[in-house]
Design an enzyme around this catalytic site. Structure first.
Site, PDB file in Angstrom:
ATOM      1  N   TYR A   1      14.379  32.571   4.279  1.00 20.63           N
ATOM      2  CA  TYR A   1      13.122  33.222   4.533  1.00 20.63           C
ATOM      3  C   TYR A   1      13.115  33.788   6.317  1.00 20.63           C
ATOM      4  O   TYR A   1      13.671  32.808   7.013  1.00 20.63           O
ATOM      5  CB  TYR A   1      11.841  32.211   4.248  1.00 20.63           C
ATOM      6  CG  TYR A   1      11.483  32.014   3.097  1.00 20.63           C
ATOM      7  CD1 TYR A   1      11.155  33.172   2.200  1.00 20.63           C
ATOM      8  CD2 TYR A   1      11.450  30.684   2.378  1.00 20.63           C
ATOM      9  CE1 TYR A   1      10.844  32.993   0.814  1.00 20.63           C
ATOM     10  CE2 TYR A   1      11.315  30.714   1.037  1.00 20.63           C
ATOM     11  CZ  TYR A   1      10.847  31.745   0.287  1.00 20.63           C
ATOM     12  OH  TYR A   1      10.334  31.501  -1.119  1.00 20.63           O
TER      13      TYR A   1
ATOM     14  N   LYS B   1       0.902  -1.164  -0.043  1.00 21.94           N
ATOM     15  CA  LYS B   1       0.075   0.070  -0.039  1.00 21.94           C
ATOM     16  C   LYS B   1       0.742   1.385  -0.185  1.00 21.94           C
ATOM     17  O   LYS B   1       2.191   1.205   0.236  1.00 21.94           O
ATOM     18  CB  LYS B   1      -0.962  -0.180   1.446  1.00 21.94           C
ATOM     19  CG  LYS B   1      -0.150   0.044   2.444  1.00 21.94           C
ATOM     20  CD  LYS B   1      -0.809  -0.236   3.716  1.00 21.94           C
ATOM     21  CE  LYS B   1      -0.114  -0.209   5.012  1.00 21.94           C
ATOM     22  NZ  LYS B   1      -0.841  -0.794   6.314  1.00 21.94           N
TER      23      LYS B   1
HETATM   24  C1  PLP Z   1      -0.176  -1.660   6.976  1.00 20.23           C
HETATM   25  C2  PLP Z   1      -0.950  -2.905   7.553  1.00 20.23           C
HETATM   26  C3  PLP Z   1      -0.047  -3.979   7.758  1.00 20.23           C
HETATM   27  C4  PLP Z   1       1.617  -3.861   7.935  1.00 20.23           C
HETATM   28  O1  PLP Z   1       1.995  -3.331   9.011  1.00 20.23           O
HETATM   29  P1  PLP Z   1       3.439  -2.976   9.405  1.00 20.23           P
HETATM   30  O2  PLP Z   1       3.655  -2.357  10.623  1.00 20.23           O
HETATM   31  O3  PLP Z   1       3.947  -2.086   8.366  1.00 20.23           O
HETATM   32  O4  PLP Z   1       4.182  -4.268   9.113  1.00 20.23           O
HETATM   33  C5  PLP Z   1      -0.592  -5.079   8.288  1.00 20.23           C
HETATM   34  N1  PLP Z   1      -1.983  -5.421   8.449  1.00 20.23           N
HETATM   35  C6  PLP Z   1      -2.792  -4.122   7.851  1.00 20.23           C
HETATM   36  C7  PLP Z   1      -4.348  -4.256   8.161  1.00 20.23           C
HETATM   37  C8  PLP Z   1      -2.294  -3.039   7.617  1.00 20.23           C
HETATM   38  O5  PLP Z   1      -2.884  -1.918   7.273  1.00 20.23           O
END
Ligand code: PLP
Length: 840
Positions: free
Chosen positions: A734, A509
């Site tokens: 700035y 993702k």
């Molecule tokens: C992002 C996510 C993970 C992975 O989590 P990490 O801490 O990056 O390993 C696992 N399960 C779900 C539902 C997630 O949204």
């Protein structure tokens, strides 16, 4: 079935250990290796159909099913062995013993590949060298390297590495070097060795029959063990050491070696100038000074190993000096970049030998993002292979790979173009030849390439950078480099941890945590992970459009994208009664079925069904058999914090209870998954049927023991746009926020908050690395630029590289400075920053 007598007698040209890298079935022998993640024995049938006829299999893998399978391969020659890797080593050893020319073997913690590559460049004026491709120095890499030896060579240079005790004894038999180089010893953590001394003793086994050993005596542990132990075990070996530190009392047992002692110590000194280093070496008869075109310590050390080797081989100082000028930094990288006209580009302008070409072609065929594959290749120089043979072999390689287009550039390849005729006759490959790079650039050929993966591979002299420059998307010089080998390493680390019975879903993702979804997913697909997960439907669609066929779970689907979900075979997470109802109606109306993933809320309170909603959920599932529950899962809220371990264990319990309730009611048992990266590391009981690996893949661990084994995946880099000298009384940036306490030299670097360099790094909070020095941010971070203090950095210049985060300045450190987490640092790198992917 045709079981053959040992030893293995083969006329194959290629030793194949990875079924995915098959290129010439009629000329290959396959060694089925039982690894942790792959079992080569599963591919015998497939390889037989593709034309392989020689197989080496392991006795304990011969199940009745496999024996039946082998029975259906009447033409196969099969050798049964205890261990396929050892069998491959044995075959390579017998091959090596056919040749009498000298072999140089290199071992040590660092620098093996550089010393090997440099030596082969330096020695190529007098020798026809065969060398290890890339960093092929493992239990498999070494026999593959040695297997390349043939009658056209007269010197071998091989690198050898070990990761466990016992391995070296076998590799020594494969290589049987006359000349040894021990580069150095580092403290890299290695769980299989008790300490450095054990590592050194094991490595020295490589040289147990060597006639000369070259090493740097400043590594005191190496020097001691060589002089006290090795010199007694191998008294015929001449020891040639060099050292920067003058040694008053030798550790050497003088009594044994007396006056004509077979030991030389060469005193070394150096002075670093602006872009080169003057190295003075006191050889026994004379003192010589050499110009080495590098300034960093590691390169100087590597260069001295090379100089001493050349000296030992009889080169005089004038010749050594002339050869040194050709040395360039060694980059074994294969870089994957996004190109214009929807192309991808693989930049391999360094390697210029046949083995390197084969590796690059493997990498090319591994890229499923585009179907169209193109190779642009220059003459191969200094291969030691007669011209006709060389280009016939290349033509053969290309034919096997089913390339769509081949472009050969150079006088030599041009005059051998008739050898490529056979490709033209029976494939669709389009082939073209040009005498020079300029001729090619002036033609229309380049402009017609689109929607392809293009491998650009040319010797330095052909200036293929200009081809690469025309093809890549222009960047504003800030890049996020993604190390694909690190991704593989981290994946394998977690796979080892969870064992073979637990499946793995990888979270890609948010653009694969900022690392580039398509490219990372493509690698994960190559390594055969079980599932991918994305947050939104469009992320899944984009993966499908770029050649990803693995199952994909979409965590946050909405009614508007059901059409696409179904069209692209994406599997929705169903997390509440509303989306359940919408999706089941959608499915019903079209009379289709779909896999779904049920999300339960066990304490995270983000998405998911709660306990009270289960009866309604179950009723819907029971009345809609078109909804097939593929998996049931939940998410841990605090798996990385031990103060919440009771809470996490409670989540595990709740999840087990709720998922049991569903399975019992629906009459089948979907697989269950609960653990994210921290959960995998800290709660073995949460691993269940599958795990969901996220941040761990990208190199961040919840436990220090894990962190040691993970590799940094991303390095964010930019360059210096301008350098300024500013008076103490002035201000920078700035709002005149950059107040100075001294006359200051600043560098304006090409990154700002719009690139993801957080504005909270302003005014001394943030630091960047320039030439290894930490430089603080001066004033406020701007949108596209930032000013840093480089007063204390010597020789700094406009155009120099700046590291924002990477191995030596970690995301964790950056995150701590501004009170956030590393996930945010990584995923904030904006899309306008180009990603460059590389593999060694
Ligand atoms: C992002 C996510 C993970 C992975 O989590 P990490 O801490 O990056 O390993 C696992 N399960 C779900 C539902 C997630 O949204």
């Amino acid at each position: 079935m045709n079981f053959q007598q040992l030893p293995i007698q083969t006329s194959a040209q290629y030793l194949l250990n990875d079924s995915r890298q098959l290129s010439s079935p009629q000329r290959s022998i396959f060694f089925a290796i039982k690894g942790l993640h792959h079992d080569g024995h599963q591919f015998l049938d497939d390889l037989y159909r593709k034309g392989i006829r020689e197989f080496v299999v392991e006795r304990n893998a011969l199940t009745p099913t496999l024996l039946r399978e082998l029975d259906r391969m009447p033409e196969a020659k099969i050798w049964q062995v205890e261990n396929s890797i050892l069998a491959m080593q044995e075959v390579a050893k017998r091959h090596r013993e056919q040749y009498n020319f000298p072999i140089i073997a290199i071992t040590g913690s660092n620098g093996k590949t550089v010393v090997k590559e440099w030596l082969s460049q330096l020695l190529s004026n007098r020798f026809k060298v065969v060398k290890s491709p890339k960093s092929y120095n493992s239990q498999i890499g070494v026999p593959l390297s040695v297997w390349q030896m043939n009658e056209t060579h007269n010197l071998g240079i091989f690198e050898v590495g070990i990761s466990r005790p016992e391995e070296m004894t076998n590799l020594e038999k494969v290589v049987q070097p006359q000349i040894g180089i021990f580069t150095n010893i580092g403290n890299a953590h290695n769980e299989f060795f008790e300490g450095n001394s054990q590592k050194i003793r094991e490595k020295l086994l490589l040289f147990k029959n060597a006639k000369q050993l070259i090493y740097c005596a400043d590594y005191v542990e190496i020097d001691e063990i060589i002089k006290k132990e090795f010199s007694i075990q191998n008294p015929d070996c001449e020891l040639i050491s060099w050292s920067r530190i003058a040694r008053t009392t030798g550790l050497f047992p003088v009594t044994q070696h007396g006056k004509d002692s077979r030991a030389t110590d060469i005193q070394a000194n150096w002075i670093t100038e602006y872009q080169n280093t003057k190295v003075t070496l006191n050889f026994p008869q004379q003192t010589e000074t050499f110009d080495v075109p590098f300034t960093d310590e590691a390169s100087i050390e590597n260069a001295i190993h090379c100089i001493v080797t050349l000296w030992h081989l009889g080169y005089n100082s004038v010749e050594i000096q002339a050869r040194l000028q050709i040395l360039r930094p060694v980059s074994m990288r294969l870089e994957l970049k996004q190109g214009i006209r929807n192309n991808y580009l693989i930049d391999d302008t360094y390697n210029n030998d046949l083995a390197g070409l084969n590796i690059a072609l493997n990498f090319l065929s591994q890229q499923k993002q585009r179907n169209n594959k193109v190779l642009i290749l220059s003459d191969l120089l200094e291969t030691g292979i007669p011209e006709k043979d060389l280009y016939l072999q290349i033509a053969h390689l290309i034919k096997q790979r089913h390339l769509n287009q081949f472009i050969g550039i150079g006088e030599v390849i041009f005059r051998n173009k008739s050898l490529f005729q056979s490709i033209k006759n029976n494939t669709e490959t389009q082939i073209q030849f040009f005498k020079t790079t300029v001729e090619f650039l002036e033609s229309e050929a380049l402009k017609n390439i689109q929607e392809s993966v293009i491998l650009v591979k040319g010797a330095r002299r052909f200036g293929f950078e200009s081809i690469v420059n025309r093809l890549v998307q222009k960047t504003h010089r800030t890049v996020l480099e993604i190390n694909l080998d690190a991704v593989t390493n981290n994946l394998n680390y977690f796979r080892d941890k969870i064992g073979q019975k637990t499946k793995i879903m990888v979270m890609v993702k948010a653009f694969a945590y900022g690392s580039g979804s398509t490219e990372v997913a493509n690698l994960l697909q190559f390594h055969g992970v079980d599932y991918l997960a994305v947050a939104y439907t469009d992320e899944g669609v984009s993966l499908r459009q770029n050649g990803i066929y693995l199952p994909i779970m979409v965590m946050n689907p909405s009614e508007n994208d059901f059409e696409q979900l179904v069209e692209f075979s994406l599997e929705p997470e169903i997390y509440n009664p509303k989306i359940l109802k919408q999706f089941s109606e959608y499915i019903d109306n079209r009379n289709i079925s779909s896999k779904i993933h049920l999300k339960l809320d066990t304490g995270m309170h983000r998405l998911g069904f709660e306990q009270e909603q289960l009866p309604e959920l179950i009723a819907t599932l029971q009345s809609n058999p078109n909804l097939w529950v593929s998996t049931i899962f939940s998410h841990l809220a605090a798996a990385d914090e031990d103060k919440f371990d009771d809470f996490t264990l409670h989540q595990v319990e709740e999840f087990t209870k709720m998922s049991n309730q569903i399975s019992e009611a629906i009459g089948y048992v979907p697989s269950r998954h609960l653990a994210n990266s921290a959960g995998i590391a800290r709660f073995p009981e949460a691993r269940m049927d599958m795990v969901r690996l996220g941040v761990g893949l990208y190199g961040l661990a919840a436990k220090p023991e894990d962190q040691e084994n993970l590799m940094t995946v991303g390095t964010l880099k930019t360059v210096i746009s301008q350098i300024k000298h500013i008076k103490n009384s002035d201000t920078v940036g700035y709002g005149r926020k950059g107040e100075l306490t001294r006359d200051t030299k600043t560098a304006t670097i090409a990154i700002g908050y719009a690139d993801g360099f957080d504005r909270r790094f302003s005014r001394g909070v943030g630091e960047v690395l320039i030439h290894g020095h930490r430089c603080k941010v001066v004033g406020n971070v701007c949108m596209d630029m930032t000013m840093v203090d480089v007063t204390d950095v010597p020789h700094v210049q406009e155009g120099d590289e700046v590291i924002i985060f990477g191995n030596d300045l970690t995301m964790i450190e950056l995150a701590n400075k501004i009170g956030t987490i590393a996930y945010e640092i990584l995923t904030s790198v904006s899309q306008r920053v180009k990603r460059v992917f590389y593999q060694m």
